[in-house]
Write an enzyme that holds these catalytic residues in place. Structure first.
Site, short mmCIF file in Angstrom:
data_model
loop_
_atom_site.label_atom_id
_atom_site.label_comp_id
_atom_site.label_asym_id
_atom_site.label_seq_id
_atom_site.Cartn_x
_atom_site.Cartn_y
_atom_site.Cartn_z
N SER A 144 32.72 20.89 37.48
CA SER A 144 32.04 21.87 38.20
C SER A 144 32.49 23.33 38.67
O SER A 144 33.90 23.38 38.35
CB SER A 144 31.86 21.30 39.73
OG SER A 144 31.46 21.77 40.94
N TYR A 157 36.11 16.42 46.68
CA TYR A 157 35.13 16.82 45.73
C TYR A 157 36.01 17.79 44.86
O TYR A 157 36.14 17.89 43.81
CB TYR A 157 33.87 17.43 46.13
CG TYR A 157 32.95 17.63 45.19
CD1 TYR A 157 32.13 16.47 44.45
CD2 TYR A 157 32.53 18.88 44.55
CE1 TYR A 157 31.18 16.83 43.42
CE2 TYR A 157 31.78 19.08 43.54
CZ TYR A 157 30.94 17.93 43.03
OH TYR A 157 30.18 18.48 41.92
N1 LIG Z 1 24.03 19.38 41.63
C1 LIG Z 1 24.99 20.29 41.72
O1 LIG Z 1 24.87 21.07 42.37
C2 LIG Z 1 26.34 20.01 40.74
C3 LIG Z 1 27.13 21.14 40.73
C4 LIG Z 1 28.20 21.00 39.99
C5 LIG Z 1 28.71 19.78 39.31
N2 LIG Z 1 27.69 18.74 39.46
C6 LIG Z 1 27.96 17.58 38.84
O2 LIG Z 1 26.99 17.08 37.94
C7 LIG Z 1 27.04 15.77 37.89
C8 LIG Z 1 25.58 15.21 37.94
O3 LIG Z 1 25.47 15.04 39.19
P1 LIG Z 1 23.79 15.57 39.52
O4 LIG Z 1 23.89 16.79 40.28
O5 LIG Z 1 22.92 15.49 38.53
O6 LIG Z 1 23.51 14.52 40.73
P2 LIG Z 1 22.44 13.13 40.69
O7 LIG Z 1 23.07 12.49 41.93
O8 LIG Z 1 21.06 13.53 40.65
O9 LIG Z 1 23.01 12.26 39.40
C9 LIG Z 1 24.21 11.70 39.39
C10 LIG Z 1 23.74 10.18 38.77
O10 LIG Z 1 25.20 9.54 38.68
C11 LIG Z 1 24.88 8.18 39.06
N3 LIG Z 1 26.14 7.40 39.30
C12 LIG Z 1 26.64 7.44 40.72
N4 LIG Z 1 27.72 6.61 40.57
C13 LIG Z 1 27.84 6.17 39.22
C14 LIG Z 1 28.72 5.46 38.73
N5 LIG Z 1 29.76 4.62 39.51
N6 LIG Z 1 28.43 4.73 37.50
C15 LIG Z 1 27.48 5.45 36.84
N7 LIG Z 1 26.66 6.24 37.32
C16 LIG Z 1 26.66 6.79 38.59
C17 LIG Z 1 23.87 8.20 40.22
O11 LIG Z 1 22.94 6.98 40.07
C18 LIG Z 1 22.91 9.43 39.38
O12 LIG Z 1 21.94 9.04 38.77
C19 LIG Z 1 28.18 15.28 38.55
O13 LIG Z 1 29.37 15.04 37.78
C20 LIG Z 1 28.17 16.34 39.74
O14 LIG Z 1 29.31 16.36 40.23
C21 LIG Z 1 26.46 18.88 40.29
#
Ligand SMILES: NC(=O)c1ccc[n+]([C@@H]2O[C@H](COP(=O)([O-])OP(=O)(O)OC[C@H]3O[C@@H](n4cnc5c(N)ncnc54)[C@H](O)[C@@H]3O)[C@@H](O)[C@H]2O)c1
Length: 283
Positions: A144, A157
């Site tokens: 991130s 985080y």
């Molecule tokens: N959305 C943002 O603004 C953002 C910004 C920077 C980084 N990220 C990163 O992007 C990645 C994806 O997140 P997202 O934003 O798409 O969120 P999201 O919640 O839409 O997707 C995350 C997925 O991870 C799954 N998950 C949670 N715990 C789990 C586990 N123990 N084992 C397997 N799967 C699990 C959830 O069920 C979900 O489907 C994450 O690593 C998040 O930290 C997101």
């Protein structure tokens, strides 16, 4: 360099939602076999159907990335089904916020399990498999922009995302020396419109939030608002595809993005040996 994706196999964790689901779809559009891994069974089933409808073979494997045996089983299921794995996206991740001294051990444990151990298990189980294959492979770890700066009330985080970046950079060095056919990228998104603000939907019962503080509620309200009007995750999938093609390690927002300005301020702090500047992204 991986130019022809067709017929190769991609494994994506956290693939039932958000960035992971868009990654699964963009890989399917390239004609790849896709293994979608997620802890949330029902949404995973829907995601697999959506990806399979693009005309490729897609399977779903319910996986808890925080548990080594579960990721080992994911690797085995992927290889048993498709014979080999060329792309691994260690993407599953969760968020919670609050004041560091008010957050519980379970808050720390949950985020460290998913955001750090998820990547560690992915590396430990898939890298030996990829080395055995001796073909061109690529690993994408989702960190991130929270790995390149620090902001208050999201300390756990930030910590876990710094760890994700450090693990990725070390993996890059080690594979460059020992197995250069395996490339590495670290995905560092800005705010993206996904389900991250409702991460707690998949929080394990044994790590339940026992101490929801006022600052926690404020932090969650802030992330809900901030992500609701942010980038569509498709843009991230496009960046990842380009990075795999070009072997780009850092997958970053555009240079003029406010998060890049915040990250630059941190570098400037280091350069000038001054104390951390509070420089939240102007979004
Ligand atoms: N959305 C943002 O603004 C953002 C910004 C920077 C980084 N990220 C990163 O992007 C990645 C994806 O997140 P997202 O934003 O798409 O969120 P999201 O919640 O839409 O997707 C995350 C997925 O991870 C799954 N998950 C949670 N715990 C789990 C586990 N123990 N084992 C397997 N799967 C699990 C959830 O069920 C979900 O489907 C994450 O690593 C998040 O930290 C997101």
């Amino acid at each position: 360099m991986m130019e022809d994706f067709s017929g190769k196999t991609a494994v994506i964790t956290g693939a039932a939602s958000g960035i992971g689901l868009e990654l699964a779809k963009i890989f399917a559009e390239q004609g790849m076999n896709v293994v979608l891994a997620d802890i949330e069974q029902q949404r995973l089933d829907e995601a697999v159907a959506e990806v399979a409808a693009l005309g490729v073979e897609a399977i779903g494997v319910v996986t808890d990335v925080g548990a080594g045996e579960s990721v080992a089983a994911l690797c085995k299921a992927s290889v048993d089904h498709f014979g080999s794995v060329q792309v691994l996206c260690n993407n599953a991740g969760v968020y919670t916020g609050g004041q560091l001294w008010e957050q519980t051990e379970d808050d720390f444990e949950w985020l460290m399990r998913v955001n750090q151990w998820g990547i560690i298990h992915g590396i430990r189980h898939f890298v030996p498999q990829m080395i055995k294959q001796s073909d061109d492979c690529h690993i994408v770890n989702t960190s991130s922009m929270a790995s390149m700066c620090t902001l208050p009330f999201a300390g756990i985080y930030h910590m876990t995302k710094h760890a994700a970046l450090a693990l990725s950079e070390c993996l890059f060095h080690e594979l460059s020396m020992m197995a250069p056919q395996i490339s590495v990228s670290c995905l560092c998104p800005e705010l993206v419109n996904t389900g991250i603000a409702t991460s707690a939907r998949n929080r394990p019962d044994e790590l339940a939030d026992q101490n929801p503080t006022e600052m926690h509620a404020m932090s969650m309200a802030a992330i809900t608002d901030a992500t609701a009007n942010s980038l569509h995750p498709r843009a991230l999938a496009e960046r990842v595809l380009a990075a795999i093609r070009n072997k780009t390690f850092y997958i970053l927002p555009p240079q003029d993005n406010p998060w890049m300005v915040t990250a630059a301020s941190r570098l400037e702090d280091l350069k000038l040996r001054r104390n951390p500047t509070f420089a939240p992204p102007a979004i």
